[in-house]
Design a protein around this motif. Structure first.
Motif, PDB file in Angstrom:
ATOM      1  N   MET A   1      50.958  29.803  21.558  1.00 31.11           N
ATOM      2  CA  MET A   1      50.672  30.170  20.198  1.00 31.11           C
ATOM      3  C   MET A   1      51.534  31.379  19.839  1.00 31.11           C
ATOM      4  SD  MET A   1      47.135  31.347  18.268  1.00 31.11           S
ATOM      5  CE  MET A   1      46.242  31.351  19.745  1.00 31.11           C
ATOM      6  N   ASN A   2      52.200  31.302  18.697  1.00 29.81           N
ATOM      7  CA  ASN A   2      53.018  32.396  18.181  1.00 29.81           C
ATOM      8  C   ASN A   2      52.549  32.742  16.776  1.00 29.81           C
ATOM      9  OD1 ASN A   2      54.914  32.575  20.369  1.00 29.81           O
ATOM     10  ND2 ASN A   2      55.768  30.668  19.646  1.00 29.81           N
ATOM     11  N   ILE A   3      52.286  34.009  16.561  1.00 26.86           N
ATOM     12  CA  ILE A   3      51.909  34.503  15.240  1.00 26.86           C
ATOM     13  C   ILE A   3      52.997  35.467  14.790  1.00 26.86           C
ATOM     14  CG2 ILE A   3      50.197  35.761  13.887  1.00 26.86           C
ATOM     15  CD1 ILE A   3      48.104  34.867  15.923  1.00 26.86           C
ATOM     16  N   VAL A   4      53.586  35.183  13.651  1.00 21.28           N
ATOM     17  CA  VAL A   4      54.650  36.025  13.114  1.00 21.28           C
ATOM     18  C   VAL A   4      54.135  36.666  11.835  1.00 21.28           C
ATOM     19  CG1 VAL A   4      57.015  36.050  12.241  1.00 21.28           C
ATOM     20  CG2 VAL A   4      56.403  34.517  14.103  1.00 21.28           C
TER      21      VAL A   4
ATOM     22  N   HIS B   1      65.739  37.453  16.381  1.00 19.83           N
ATOM     23  CA  HIS B   1      64.584  37.603  17.269  1.00 19.83           C
ATOM     24  C   HIS B   1      63.424  36.692  16.850  1.00 19.83           C
ATOM     25  CE1 HIS B   1      66.509  40.943  19.229  1.00 19.83           C
ATOM     26  NE2 HIS B   1      66.681  41.534  18.055  1.00 19.83           N
ATOM     27  N   PHE B   2      63.387  36.320  15.585  1.00 24.80           N
ATOM     28  CA  PHE B   2      62.314  35.479  15.072  1.00 24.80           C
ATOM     29  C   PHE B   2      62.694  34.007  14.998  1.00 24.80           C
ATOM     30  CE2 PHE B   2      61.636  39.703  13.262  1.00 24.80           C
ATOM     31  CZ  PHE B   2      60.346  39.941  13.694  1.00 24.80           C
TER      32      PHE B   2
ATOM     33  N   THR C   1      63.660  31.705  17.182  1.00 22.75           N
ATOM     34  CA  THR C   1      63.034  30.834  18.172  1.00 22.75           C
ATOM     35  C   THR C   1      61.557  30.626  17.857  1.00 22.75           C
ATOM     36  OG1 THR C   1      64.557  31.645  19.842  1.00 22.75           O
ATOM     37  CG2 THR C   1      62.622  30.480  20.633  1.00 22.75           C
ATOM     38  N   LEU C   2      60.875  31.692  17.496  1.00 24.67           N
ATOM     39  CA  LEU C   2      59.444  31.593  17.201  1.00 24.67           C
ATOM     40  C   LEU C   2      59.182  30.738  15.966  1.00 24.67           C
ATOM     41  CD1 LEU C   2      58.517  35.343  17.722  1.00 24.67           C
ATOM     42  CD2 LEU C   2      58.143  33.470  19.324  1.00 24.67           C
TER      43      LEU C   2
ATOM     44  N   ASP D   1      59.779  26.742  16.317  1.00 24.02           N
ATOM     45  CA  ASP D   1      58.851  25.946  17.125  1.00 24.02           C
ATOM     46  C   ASP D   1      57.528  25.790  16.382  1.00 24.02           C
ATOM     47  OD1 ASP D   1      57.540  24.594  19.098  1.00 24.02           O
ATOM     48  OD2 ASP D   1      57.479  26.272  20.510  1.00 24.02           O
TER      49      ASP D   1
ATOM     50  N   THR E   1      53.874  25.536  18.033  1.00 30.42           N
ATOM     51  CA  THR E   1      53.141  26.704  18.541  1.00 30.42           C
ATOM     52  C   THR E   1      53.015  27.813  17.502  1.00 30.42           C
ATOM     53  OG1 THR E   1      55.130  27.713  19.448  1.00 30.42           O
ATOM     54  CG2 THR E   1      53.865  26.264  20.909  1.00 30.42           C
ATOM     55  N   LEU E   2      53.495  27.566  16.285  1.00 25.32           N
ATOM     56  CA  LEU E   2      53.487  28.586  15.241  1.00 25.32           C
ATOM     57  C   LEU E   2      52.157  28.588  14.492  1.00 25.32           C
ATOM     58  CD1 LEU E   2      55.101  30.745  13.721  1.00 25.32           C
ATOM     59  CD2 LEU E   2      55.902  28.936  12.210  1.00 25.32           C
TER      60      LEU E   2
END
Length: 41
Positions: A1-4, A21-22, A24-25, A28, A31-32
Protein backbone atom coordinates in the motif's frame (compact mmCIF):
# COMPACT_ATOMS: atom_id res chain seq x y z
CA UNK A 1 0.00 0.00 0.00
CA UNK A 2 1.32 3.44 -0.98
CA UNK A 3 -0.22 6.69 0.18
CA UNK A 4 0.97 9.85 -1.55
CA UNK A 5 0.04 13.21 -0.07
CA UNK A 6 -0.82 16.35 -2.03
CA UNK A 7 2.80 17.53 -2.22
CA UNK A 8 3.68 14.35 -4.11
CA UNK A 9 0.85 14.78 -6.58
CA UNK A 10 1.69 18.45 -7.13
CA UNK A 11 5.36 17.66 -7.70
CA UNK A 12 4.41 14.93 -10.16
CA UNK A 13 1.97 17.01 -12.22
CA UNK A 14 4.18 20.12 -12.17
CA UNK A 15 7.16 18.00 -13.27
CA UNK A 16 9.30 19.37 -10.46
CA UNK A 17 12.81 18.00 -9.91
CA UNK A 18 11.67 15.67 -7.11
CA UNK A 19 8.80 14.25 -9.20
CA UNK A 20 10.95 11.24 -10.09
CA UNK A 21 10.68 10.07 -6.47
CA UNK A 22 6.90 9.79 -6.82
CA UNK A 23 6.77 8.31 -10.32
CA UNK A 24 7.12 4.69 -9.20
CA UNK A 25 4.54 5.08 -6.44
CA UNK A 26 1.96 6.83 -8.62
CA UNK A 27 2.44 4.43 -11.53
CA UNK A 28 1.53 1.36 -9.49
CA UNK A 29 -2.25 1.79 -9.21
CA UNK A 30 -2.67 -1.65 -7.64
CA UNK A 31 -0.98 -0.47 -4.43
CA UNK A 32 -1.90 3.23 -4.58
CA UNK A 33 -4.30 4.60 -2.00
CA UNK A 34 -5.69 8.11 -2.45
CA UNK A 35 -7.06 9.58 0.79
CA UNK A 36 -10.58 10.98 0.52
CA UNK A 37 -9.49 14.36 1.87
CA UNK A 38 -6.99 14.63 -0.98
CA UNK A 39 -9.74 14.02 -3.52
CA UNK A 40 -11.72 16.91 -2.07
CA UNK A 41 -8.91 19.42 -2.58
Amino acid sequence: MNIVDSSGWLAYFADEPNAKHFLTLLSDSATLVVPFTLMLR
